[in-house]
Scaffold this motif. Structure first.
Motif, PDB file in Angstrom:
ATOM      1  N   ILE A 114       7.172   9.807   6.780  1.00  0.00           N
ATOM      2  CA  ILE A 114       6.798  10.448   8.063  1.00  0.00           C
ATOM      3  C   ILE A 114       7.994  11.212   8.629  1.00  0.00           C
ATOM      4  O   ILE A 114       7.889  12.374   9.046  1.00  0.00           O
ATOM      5  CB  ILE A 114       6.286   9.381   9.046  1.00  0.00           C
ATOM      6  N   GLY A 139      -1.415   2.303   9.777  1.00  0.00           N
ATOM      7  CA  GLY A 139      -0.492   1.494   8.989  1.00  0.00           C
ATOM      8  C   GLY A 139      -0.569   0.021   9.332  1.00  0.00           C
ATOM      9  O   GLY A 139      -1.280  -0.411  10.236  1.00  0.00           O
ATOM     10  N   ARG A 140       0.209  -0.739   8.553  1.00  0.00           N
ATOM     11  CA  ARG A 140       0.236  -2.177   8.788  1.00  0.00           C
ATOM     12  C   ARG A 140       0.842  -2.469  10.155  1.00  0.00           C
ATOM     13  O   ARG A 140       1.965  -2.046  10.446  1.00  0.00           O
ATOM     14  CB  ARG A 140       1.042  -2.874   7.689  1.00  0.00           C
ATOM     15  N   GLU A 141       0.063  -3.192  10.978  1.00  0.00           N
ATOM     16  CA  GLU A 141       0.479  -3.578  12.337  1.00  0.00           C
ATOM     17  C   GLU A 141       0.903  -2.357  13.160  1.00  0.00           C
ATOM     18  O   GLU A 141       1.715  -2.440  14.073  1.00  0.00           O
ATOM     19  CB  GLU A 141       1.621  -4.598  12.283  1.00  0.00           C
ATOM     20  N   ARG A 148       2.653   0.339  12.276  1.00  0.00           N
ATOM     21  CA  ARG A 148       4.004   0.886  12.105  1.00  0.00           C
ATOM     22  C   ARG A 148       3.998   2.383  11.837  1.00  0.00           C
ATOM     23  O   ARG A 148       4.901   3.104  12.271  1.00  0.00           O
ATOM     24  CB  ARG A 148       4.732   0.151  10.991  1.00  0.00           C
ATOM     25  N   ASN A 149       2.979   2.865  11.109  1.00  0.00           N
ATOM     26  CA  ASN A 149       2.934   4.308  10.821  1.00  0.00           C
ATOM     27  C   ASN A 149       2.701   5.143  12.086  1.00  0.00           C
ATOM     28  O   ASN A 149       3.351   6.160  12.302  1.00  0.00           O
ATOM     29  CB  ASN A 149       1.833   4.588   9.795  1.00  0.00           C
ATOM     30  N   GLN A 164      -4.893   4.335   7.259  1.00  0.00           N
ATOM     31  CA  GLN A 164      -3.616   4.723   6.643  1.00  0.00           C
ATOM     32  C   GLN A 164      -2.657   5.293   7.698  1.00  0.00           C
ATOM     33  O   GLN A 164      -1.449   5.044   7.638  1.00  0.00           O
ATOM     34  CB  GLN A 164      -3.864   5.758   5.542  1.00  0.00           C
ATOM     35  N   ILE A 165      -3.225   6.044   8.611  1.00  0.00           N
ATOM     36  CA  ILE A 165      -2.360   6.642   9.655  1.00  0.00           C
ATOM     37  C   ILE A 165      -1.814   5.553  10.570  1.00  0.00           C
ATOM     38  O   ILE A 165      -0.641   5.591  10.966  1.00  0.00           O
ATOM     39  CB  ILE A 165      -3.158   7.693  10.451  1.00  0.00           C
ATOM     40  N   ARG A 176       0.729   9.885   0.853  1.00  0.00           N
ATOM     41  CA  ARG A 176       1.802   8.900   1.034  1.00  0.00           C
ATOM     42  C   ARG A 176       2.190   8.863   2.511  1.00  0.00           C
ATOM     43  O   ARG A 176       2.815   9.789   3.024  1.00  0.00           O
ATOM     44  CB  ARG A 176       3.013   9.248   0.177  1.00  0.00           C
ATOM     45  N   ILE A 177       1.774   7.782   3.176  1.00  0.00           N
ATOM     46  CA  ILE A 177       2.054   7.682   4.608  1.00  0.00           C
ATOM     47  C   ILE A 177       2.832   6.391   4.847  1.00  0.00           C
ATOM     48  O   ILE A 177       2.281   5.285   4.739  1.00  0.00           O
ATOM     49  CB  ILE A 177       0.745   7.677   5.441  1.00  0.00           C
ATOM     50  N   HIS A 178       4.099   6.521   5.149  1.00  0.00           N
ATOM     51  CA  HIS A 178       4.953   5.382   5.513  1.00  0.00           C
ATOM     52  C   HIS A 178       6.092   5.941   6.372  1.00  0.00           C
ATOM     53  O   HIS A 178       6.337   7.166   6.416  1.00  0.00           O
ATOM     54  CB  HIS A 178       5.477   4.654   4.268  1.00  0.00           C
ATOM     55  N   PRO A 179       6.812   5.110   7.097  1.00  0.00           N
ATOM     56  CA  PRO A 179       7.815   5.601   8.063  1.00  0.00           C
ATOM     57  C   PRO A 179       8.845   6.568   7.478  1.00  0.00           C
ATOM     58  O   PRO A 179       9.174   7.584   8.102  1.00  0.00           O
ATOM     59  CB  PRO A 179       8.462   4.316   8.575  1.00  0.00           C
TER      60      PRO A 179
END
Length: 522
Positions: free
Chosen positions: A286, A229-231, A233-234, A226-227, A280-283
């Motif tokens: 963040i 992230g996809r590719e 990004r996070n 999760q930290i 909830r971890i997304h840019p």
């Protein structure tokens, strides 16, 4: 006889008698006038003689007194005796003058005694002149005798005596000055050791624990995905928002946060903690969490600063300086936490100032603020000491505190008594075992570089770095160097080390010049 003849005869006799009477009268008158002129001339001669004698007496008396002063002490009695004789002569002159005055009064009645008085006066004047001439000759003879004995003139002897006394006084003064300086150094060193030992004994400080990385523990390895992230990004968003590198390796249930700035690492750690707890971890999230955490850290910085000054008993500190003190909690120097170092220096300064009878509160204040230049809000070309002094002056600190901050690395002239105390306590805090950390290889290399630097100078026989590199002891060849050359060599080495090497604390350069005389008895 014829009557015609008697009358002419009688007339002739009467005319003769009248002529004789008239001649006698004229002769008497001329005689009286000549006597009066003679008396007037005599008075003038006597007055002139008396004036000349008085002037001559004064001139000779002054000359005699000037010459008497130049004689040495052993002739003082004789000079005084001559002065007494001269005084007697003057008394006799006065008596003679009184006699002359009496005789002048009787001269009007006894004009015949005029010549004898003049002759008597001239004889007296000649006697006085003769005695003064003899006295001058006697004085000149004494001076010539003294000059012959000393082979010098009176002025040269006086000048040599003054120069000799001057040199002797200077030698004695220098010797006394050196004794006083040595005694003061001995007493000062003993007292300084006592105060430093007492200050260190009364202060307990932590060993270095700061590092350039922080380990963030996870409940499970699933959260790593999760930290990241996809590719990724996070993790890129976290690194961009915080300025911290996140190292996700094979370490189970842990992520390493790497940054030279402890404040950034703390913001990243707290942000990750919130994100993981929220889930909830997304840019976008963040960035929001990082911004909130940064504000929270600012509040925490103020709290740390306020708590620090309260614990140290410091009052009236400007809010900006309180914030800077709080920021020092997230800075380190050679692994030593800057706030802990500043607190330690403040406590040492307070103890040392109290031992010396100075103001401990002012010393604590300067000790706490001495490194505020290491946490600037913006980059500057000034050194941290000068920058700290500038900040302290900007926010209305005491001039003694400003000077102590700027002078604790000798970048400003020390103008107050507490300035050297701050410098000493800063060195004590940084140099104590366990305070700072260096990699062993860097430490060994620095020691070698220090010794090699000393060996590059001519006349150096041996060089040793001792006391963990805090002192450089240099042994020079006594035949090739003088004491003054040794002092210059010590100064030049210290300047070269300061300009070319990087080191914590201070390095003392000691140059030893030992002269040995060795002979063998067979």
């Amino acid at each position: 006889m014829d009557s015609s003849l008697i009358i002419p005869i009688i007339s002739g006799v009467v005319a003769l008698i009248a002529g004789l009477a008239a001649g006698k009268f004229i002769f008497a008158k001329n005689t009286a006038r000549q006597v009066a002129e003679a008396e007037e001339q005599a008075r003038k001669l006597v007055a002139d003689a008396r004036t000349a004698a008085e002037n001559l007496k004064k001139e000779k008396l002054l000359e005699a007194k000037e010459k008497f002063v130049q004689l040495k002490a052993e002739h003082d009695k004789e000079v005084l005796e001559k002065n007494r004789k001269l005084g007697d002569s003057e008394n006799r002159v006065r008596q003679k003058e009184q006699t002359i005055n009496q005789k002048l009064e009787s001269l009007e009645k006894q004009s015949k005694e005029n010549e004898s008085i003049k002759e008597h006066l001239n004889r007296q004047i000649e006697v006085i002149n003769q005695k003064r001439t003899e006295l001058e000759k006697h004085q000149e003879e004494h001076i010539r005798r003294l000059e012959k004995i000393a082979a010098l003139s009176a002025e040269e002897a006086k000048a040599q005596l003054i120069e000799s006394l001057k040199q002797e006084a200077q030698t004695q003064a220098l010797s006394l000055q050196q004794e006083i300086i040595e005694d003061a150094k001995l007493r000062a060193n003993k007292e300084a050791r006592k105060i430093i030992i007492q200050s260190i004994q009364r202060t307990a400080a932590e060993q270095t624990i700061e590092n350039t990385v922080t380990v963030f523990n996870l409940e499970s390895d699933e959260i790593k995905g999760q930290i990241i992230g996809r590719e990724g990004r996070n993790i890129r968003a976290i690194e961009a928002a915080t300025g911290v590198d996140l190292i996700v390796d094979d370490t189970p249930e842990a992520i390493v946060l790497s940054s030279f700035d402890p404040l950034r690492r703390e913001i990243a750690r707290l942000s990750l903690q919130r994100l993981v707890a929220d889930g909830r971890i997304h840019p976008a999230r963040i960035e929001e969490v990082v911004e909130k955490t940064r504000k929270q850290i600012e509040e925490q910085v103020m709290e740390i600063g306020e708590r620090t000054i309260i614990e140290l008993g410091i009052h009236g500190l400007h809010k900006e300086l309180v914030r800077v003190v709080g920021k020092m909690r997230f800075r380190s120097s050679y692994g030593q936490n800057l706030l802990m170092h500043s607190r330690e220096v403040a406590n040492l300064c307070g103890i040392m100032a109290a031992e010396l009878g100075l103001n401990p509160k002012l010393a604590k204040r300067a000790g706490l603020l001495h490194d505020i230049g290491k946490v600037p809000d913006e980059e500057t070309e000034l050194s941290h000491a000068l920058l700290g002094a500038k900040l302290a002056e900007k926010y209305g600190e005491n001039p003694a505190v400003v000077n102590a901050i700027g002078a604790h690395h000798d970048e400003m002239e020390m103008q107050y008594v507490i300035s050297p105390i701050i410098q000493a306590c800063d060195a004590i805090s940084g140099a104590r075992p366990g305070a700072r950390r260096e990699i062993m290889q860097q430490y060994i290399q620095r020691i070698k570089d220090l010794e090699n630097l000393a060996m590059t100078y001519g006349g150096v026989e041996k060089a040793y770095a001792i006391q963990a590199g805090r002192e450089l002891r240099v042994i020079v060849e006594a035949d090739k160097m003088t004491d003054s050359d040794s002092e210059k060599l010590s100064f030049d080495m210290a300047q070269k080390i300061q300009s070319e090497m990087t080191y914590p604390g201070q390095i003392k350069v000691t140059v030893i010049r030992e002269k040995r005389a060795v002979n063998v008895a067979r």
